[in-house]
Each structure stands twice: as structure tokens, then as C-alpha cells.
Enzyme design. Structure first.
Site, PDB file in Angstrom:
ATOM      1  N   SER A  50      20.392  56.435  32.685  1.00  0.00           N
ATOM      2  CA  SER A  50      19.990  55.283  33.478  1.00  0.00           C
ATOM      3  C   SER A  50      20.708  55.393  34.811  1.00  0.00           C
ATOM      4  O   SER A  50      21.938  55.437  34.847  1.00  0.00           O
ATOM      5  CB  SER A  50      20.396  54.004  32.746  1.00  0.00           C
ATOM      6  OG  SER A  50      20.166  52.877  33.560  1.00  0.00           O
ATOM      7  N   LYS A  71      15.756  57.292  33.866  1.00  0.00           N
ATOM      8  CA  LYS A  71      15.386  55.886  34.099  1.00  0.00           C
ATOM      9  C   LYS A  71      16.017  55.468  35.411  1.00  0.00           C
ATOM     10  O   LYS A  71      17.200  55.724  35.629  1.00  0.00           O
ATOM     11  CB  LYS A  71      15.913  55.045  32.936  1.00  0.00           C
ATOM     12  CG  LYS A  71      16.080  53.556  33.221  1.00  0.00           C
ATOM     13  CD  LYS A  71      16.351  52.796  31.922  1.00  0.00           C
ATOM     14  CE  LYS A  71      17.362  51.676  32.114  1.00  0.00           C
ATOM     15  NZ  LYS A  71      17.674  50.983  30.843  1.00  0.00           N
ATOM     16  N   LYS A  74      16.643  52.187  38.125  1.00  0.00           N
ATOM     17  CA  LYS A  74      16.596  50.737  38.251  1.00  0.00           C
ATOM     18  C   LYS A  74      15.712  50.408  39.445  1.00  0.00           C
ATOM     19  O   LYS A  74      15.799  51.083  40.478  1.00  0.00           O
ATOM     20  CB  LYS A  74      18.013  50.210  38.479  1.00  0.00           C
ATOM     21  CG  LYS A  74      18.936  50.379  37.279  1.00  0.00           C
ATOM     22  CD  LYS A  74      18.531  49.445  36.159  1.00  0.00           C
ATOM     23  CE  LYS A  74      19.544  49.495  35.027  1.00  0.00           C
ATOM     24  NZ  LYS A  74      19.188  48.563  33.954  1.00  0.00           N
ATOM     25  N   ASP A 111      13.424  50.353  35.189  1.00  0.00           N
ATOM     26  CA  ASP A 111      13.955  49.134  34.565  1.00  0.00           C
ATOM     27  C   ASP A 111      14.207  48.099  35.657  1.00  0.00           C
ATOM     28  O   ASP A 111      14.978  48.338  36.588  1.00  0.00           O
ATOM     29  CB  ASP A 111      15.272  49.470  33.840  1.00  0.00           C
ATOM     30  CG  ASP A 111      15.863  48.278  33.086  1.00  0.00           C
ATOM     31  OD1 ASP A 111      15.265  47.187  33.106  1.00  0.00           O
ATOM     32  OD2 ASP A 111      16.949  48.464  32.473  1.00  0.00           O
ATOM     33  N   GLU A 113      10.528  48.706  32.043  1.00  0.00           N
ATOM     34  CA  GLU A 113      11.416  47.906  31.198  1.00  0.00           C
ATOM     35  C   GLU A 113      11.665  46.529  31.819  1.00  0.00           C
ATOM     36  O   GLU A 113      12.039  46.431  32.989  1.00  0.00           O
ATOM     37  CB  GLU A 113      12.732  48.688  31.025  1.00  0.00           C
ATOM     38  CG  GLU A 113      13.753  48.020  30.110  1.00  0.00           C
ATOM     39  CD  GLU A 113      14.991  48.906  29.911  1.00  0.00           C
ATOM     40  OE1 GLU A 113      14.899  50.128  30.150  1.00  0.00           O
ATOM     41  OE2 GLU A 113      16.052  48.371  29.541  1.00  0.00           O
ATOM     42  N   ASP A 118      13.819  44.589  26.846  1.00  0.00           N
ATOM     43  CA  ASP A 118      15.259  44.739  26.623  1.00  0.00           C
ATOM     44  C   ASP A 118      15.812  43.323  26.406  1.00  0.00           C
ATOM     45  O   ASP A 118      15.915  42.858  25.258  1.00  0.00           O
ATOM     46  CB  ASP A 118      15.867  45.447  27.851  1.00  0.00           C
ATOM     47  CG  ASP A 118      17.387  45.507  27.872  1.00  0.00           C
ATOM     48  OD1 ASP A 118      18.022  44.943  26.962  1.00  0.00           O
ATOM     49  OD2 ASP A 118      17.961  46.113  28.805  1.00  0.00           O
ATOM     50  N   LYS A 162      19.499  47.429  21.725  1.00  0.00           N
ATOM     51  CA  LYS A 162      20.930  47.462  22.071  1.00  0.00           C
ATOM     52  C   LYS A 162      21.717  46.804  20.958  1.00  0.00           C
ATOM     53  O   LYS A 162      21.477  45.649  20.599  1.00  0.00           O
ATOM     54  CB  LYS A 162      21.183  46.735  23.397  1.00  0.00           C
ATOM     55  CG  LYS A 162      20.702  47.511  24.616  1.00  0.00           C
ATOM     56  CD  LYS A 162      21.040  46.801  25.899  1.00  0.00           C
ATOM     57  CE  LYS A 162      20.545  47.615  27.093  1.00  0.00           C
ATOM     58  NZ  LYS A 162      20.589  46.817  28.351  1.00  0.00           N
ATOM     59  N   GLY A 165      21.955  51.168  26.665  1.00  0.00           N
ATOM     60  CA  GLY A 165      23.397  51.261  26.918  1.00  0.00           C
ATOM     61  C   GLY A 165      23.874  50.079  27.728  1.00  0.00           C
ATOM     62  O   GLY A 165      23.076  49.412  28.393  1.00  0.00           O
TER      63      GLY A 165
HETATM   64  O1  OSB Z   1      19.273  46.912  31.511  1.00  0.00           O
HETATM   65  O2  OSB Z   1      19.632  48.650  30.372  1.00  0.00           O
HETATM   66  C1  OSB Z   1      20.051  47.773  31.127  1.00  0.00           C
HETATM   67  C2  OSB Z   1      23.661  48.511  32.095  1.00  0.00           C
HETATM   68  C3  OSB Z   1      24.182  47.240  32.116  1.00  0.00           C
HETATM   69  C4  OSB Z   1      23.360  46.178  31.858  1.00  0.00           C
HETATM   70  C5  OSB Z   1      22.024  46.367  31.570  1.00  0.00           C
HETATM   71  C6  OSB Z   1      21.483  47.657  31.536  1.00  0.00           C
HETATM   72  C7  OSB Z   1      22.318  48.731  31.839  1.00  0.00           C
HETATM   73  C8  OSB Z   1      21.864  50.101  31.905  1.00  0.00           C
HETATM   74  C9  OSB Z   1      22.919  51.155  31.777  1.00  0.00           C
HETATM   75  O3  OSB Z   1      20.723  50.426  32.166  1.00  0.00           O
HETATM   76  C10 OSB Z   1      22.787  51.997  30.565  1.00  0.00           C
HETATM   77  C11 OSB Z   1      24.021  52.844  30.408  1.00  0.00           C
HETATM   78  O4  OSB Z   1      24.064  53.888  31.050  1.00  0.00           O
HETATM   79  O5  OSB Z   1      24.933  52.458  29.663  1.00  0.00           O
HETATM   80 MG    MG Z   2      17.404  47.225  30.614  1.00  0.00          MG
END
Ligand code: OSB
Ligand code: MG
Length: 370
Positions: A136, A162, A164, A189, A214, A239, A263, A291
């Protein structure tokens, strides 16, 4: 097992690179760790995945700490707990606070499986001894910086990327990423940065052949996601909206998503995660392991969960070195050149917890005993 002590520690751990989402930037984690000890002195470790502020969800470091100390720890202390699988049920009087619950619940699973001398993932019913990994990548200072990062992660072997997105960092950004990497497995995401009024923009993302989008809409929504899904070719993945097994069933029945990001912290620990995975698997909905910028303890628990049969897509669980100069477990989590993580064979979470390093990083500690 009978838990005679719950120890809470808050550690501060700076990220190697800041991580930015549509709801904000994180540079240093404030992580609550739970250590449970039974009457024979056996231990188990869990991690709370709550963030530094109430932005991803309403839980954050402080609510987790006080809820664990004042309510959750007293609910399991001194009780004859037959199985780790029943710990979540013991905490039922507390509504919500699933990330706080997961810290304690997952610690009990580590303890139970260390005592039994079996790897946690096998005890959970895991079947994949190697899990597929993606990364991510947060919002960057420039598209150029993002392209460089993607290149580096692909070179390392990660199986999907992925990114953001948020208003102003979406169509153009994805256009550049796709132009540079036409064939990679790619997804986006939004962390709830859009509303149904943005449907035309989100529909425009169909052309990028994303694996999924996402959580584009509200963190607690399902109906609007279902409406949006009907207008998109690209699968939606939820999510934030999936907090418990019944949410997964409702989302699938409503058509609010075709994929679920599972998660461990968000759903309240391993027992609930197994239930969510089952709801999805029985309905043919793929899940993958999300994550929350976890330290090694949370990461190890994620790896165990991600060995369940329903985890058919690459997740967000990646190598320790992407986050930390030095992790709190030994060895750190690494990936193979195939972009996978191999599930450990050692008992419990399967990694050694570096207690001295944790104590050195701890900014507060509290012991709750019977
Ligand atoms: O939306 O998946 C998410 C991290 C913090 C809060 C929300 C998210 C995330 C990530 C990071 O996308 C995933 C990771 O590398 O741990
Ligand atoms: Mg997410």
C-alpha cells in the site's frame, strides 16, 4: 488457561517514510502492545491497531489504552478461559472497541499456541504456508515520487500495487501510473474520500482496469456503495464498513462490494476474523489481509490470519523494513523474490518478541493483575 496478568505498553516507533491517506499523514506510530501471562508463567503478545487519532475509525491510542485497562483486562483476568476462541465472547459487554479487544484476544491466541507448541496459523485452520503480498503506497509529494516508489516495490517482487487516492490525487495520478506500468496488478484505496455525487469521476476509473476500488464512500455506509457498484465495472472492496461478520454478510447480500479487505484489528481479533473469512468464502467473495502499519507483533498475527483458505488475493502485509529501521520481533518479516511471506513454523506467532527493545521503546507501562 487462566490469565493472571495483563501488561500494557505503549511504544513510539517512527516510520521509515511518512504514510499519507485521504484522512491524514502518519510519521510516528503510537502502538499499544498487550502481553498476557498465565498461571504457569507462559506469555502471549498482541498488538492494538488503533491509529494516533480517531480518523480511520473512532478508536485511537488513548481510547484503546483506557478501555483495555479499565474494562477489557478485568473481564478476562482470573477467569478460567477454556480456549482463546472464547475470549472475544467474554468481552461482549463492551460495545465496539474492537481494536482494543483484538490486542488482548490475539495475545491469548499466541499464548495458547505457544503452550501447545504449535504455530498459530495452523491452529487457526490456515492452509497456505506462503501468502501472496502486495504493498500500500501512500499519497506522495509528486507523481514522479510515486512512480519511483512503485518501481522499487515491483523490483522487490511485490505482486500488486495499491495506491491511496483522494480528490485531486486520482484520475491524473492513475493515468500516469497506468501509462508507465500498463500491465501490473493495480488498485486504489480512497478511505471514504468521495460521495455518491462523485459517481461520474469514479466511473471514469473503470478505464484503468483496477483490481478493485477500496472504500470510496462513507466509512459506515453500505447502501450507497451498492448503488455505486451497480454503476461500475470495477469491483468495489470494503474496508472501514466491515466491522463484524454480519456486516460482511449484509455487504455481500446488498451488492455493496465484491471483495473484502479483512483487518484483524478492525473486526476484533482472530475468532471474528475467522468468522468473516467464512462468511465471504461461503459466498465466493475473495478476501485479502489489510494492514494498519503494524509493528512485528501485529504483522505476525496478520500473517497467521492470511493463511486461511479465503485469502486468495495479495494483501497489504509486507516486509518490516518498509516501515521500521528495526522491528520489535526477530527475525523481521521479509518477502521472497516471488513476493510472498512464508508462514513461520515456530509455535505461537512464530517470531521472537524482542522484549528488551520493547521496554526501551516504551513510554508507559501498566500491569493489571488479579
Ligand atoms: O485503509 O488500508 C487502509 C494504513 C492505515 C490506515 C488505513 C489503511 C492503511 C493502509 C496501510 O493502507 C497498509 C499497511 O501497509 O499496513
Ligand atoms: Mg483501506
Amino acid at each position: 488457561m487462566k490469565i493472571v496478568a495483563v501488561e500494557l505498553r505503549e511504544i513510539r516507533l517512527p516510520l521509515v517514510h511518512f504514510f499519507e491517506t485521504s484522512f491524514g499523514r502518519t510519521t510516528e506510530r503510537r502502538i499499544v502492545l498487550a502481553r498476557v501471562v498465565d498461571a504457569d508463567g507462559a506469555e502471549g503478545w498482541g498488538e492494538c491497531t488503533a491509529g494516533e487519532g480517531p480518523f480511520y475509525s473512532e478508536e485511537w491510542t488513548e481510547t484503546a489504552w483506557s478501555t483495555l485497562r479499565d474494562f477489557l483486562a478485568p473481564m478476562i483476568l482470573g477467569r478460567e478461559v477454556e480456549r482463546a476462541a472464547s475470549v472475544f465472547e467474554l468481552m461482549r459487554p463492551v460495545r465496539g472497541h474492537r481494536m482494543a479487544k483484538a490486542a488482548l484476544e490475539t495475545a491469548c491466541w499466541d499464548l495458547e499456541t505457544k503452550r501447545a507448541g504449535v504455530p498459530l496459523w495452523k491452529h487457526l485452520g490456515g492452509v497456505l504456508s506462503e501468502i501472496p503480498c502486495g504493498v500500500s503506497i501512500g499519497i506522495q509529494e509528486s507523481i514522479g515520487a510515486l512512480l519511483e516508489k512503485i518501481e522499487r516495490e515491483l523490483d522487490a517482487g511485490y505482486q500488486r500495487i495499491k495506491i491511496k487516492i483522494k480528490p485531486g490525487w486520482d484520475v491524473q495520478t492513475l493515468e500516469r501510473v497506468r501509462a508507465r506500468f500498463p500491465a501490473i496488478r493495480l488498485m486504489a484505496d480512497a478511505n471514504s474520500a468521495y460521495s455518491l455525487a462523485d459517481a461520474p469521476l469514479l466511473r471514469a476509473l473503470d478505464e484503468f482496469e483496477l483490481m478493485m476500488i477500496e472504500q470510496p464512500l462513507a466509512h459506515d455506509d453500505m447502501l450507497d456503495h451498492a448503488t455505486l457498484q451497480r454503476e461500475l465495472r470495477t469491483p468495489l472492496c470494503l474496508d472501514e464498513s466491515i466491522r463484524k461478520p454480519v456486516d460482511a454478510r449484509h455487504a455481500v447480500e446488498l451488492g455493496a462490494c465484491r471483495i473484502v479487505n479483512l483487518k484483524l484489528g478492525r473486526v476484533g481479533g482472530h475468532a471474528e476474523a475467522v468468522a468473516v473469512e467464512r462468511v465471504c468464502r461461503e459466498r465466493g467473495v475473495p478476501v485479502w489481509c489489510g494492514g494498519m502499519l503494524e509493528s512485528g507483533i501485529g504483522r505476525a498475527h496478520n500473517i497467521a490470519m492470511a493463511t486461511l483458505a479465503g485469502f486468495t488475493l495479495p494483501g497489504d502485509v509486507s516486509a518490516s523494513e518498509r516501515y521500521w529501521a528495526e522491528d520489535i520481533i526477530e527475525p523481521p518479516v521479509t518477502i521472497t523474490p516471488r513476493g510472498t511471506i512464508i508462514a513461520p513454523e515456530a509455535p505461537g506467532i512464530g517470531f521472537e518478541v524482542r522484549r528488551e527493545r520493547i521496554d526501551a521503546l516504551a513510554v508507559r507501562r501498566e500491569v493489571i493483575k488479579i
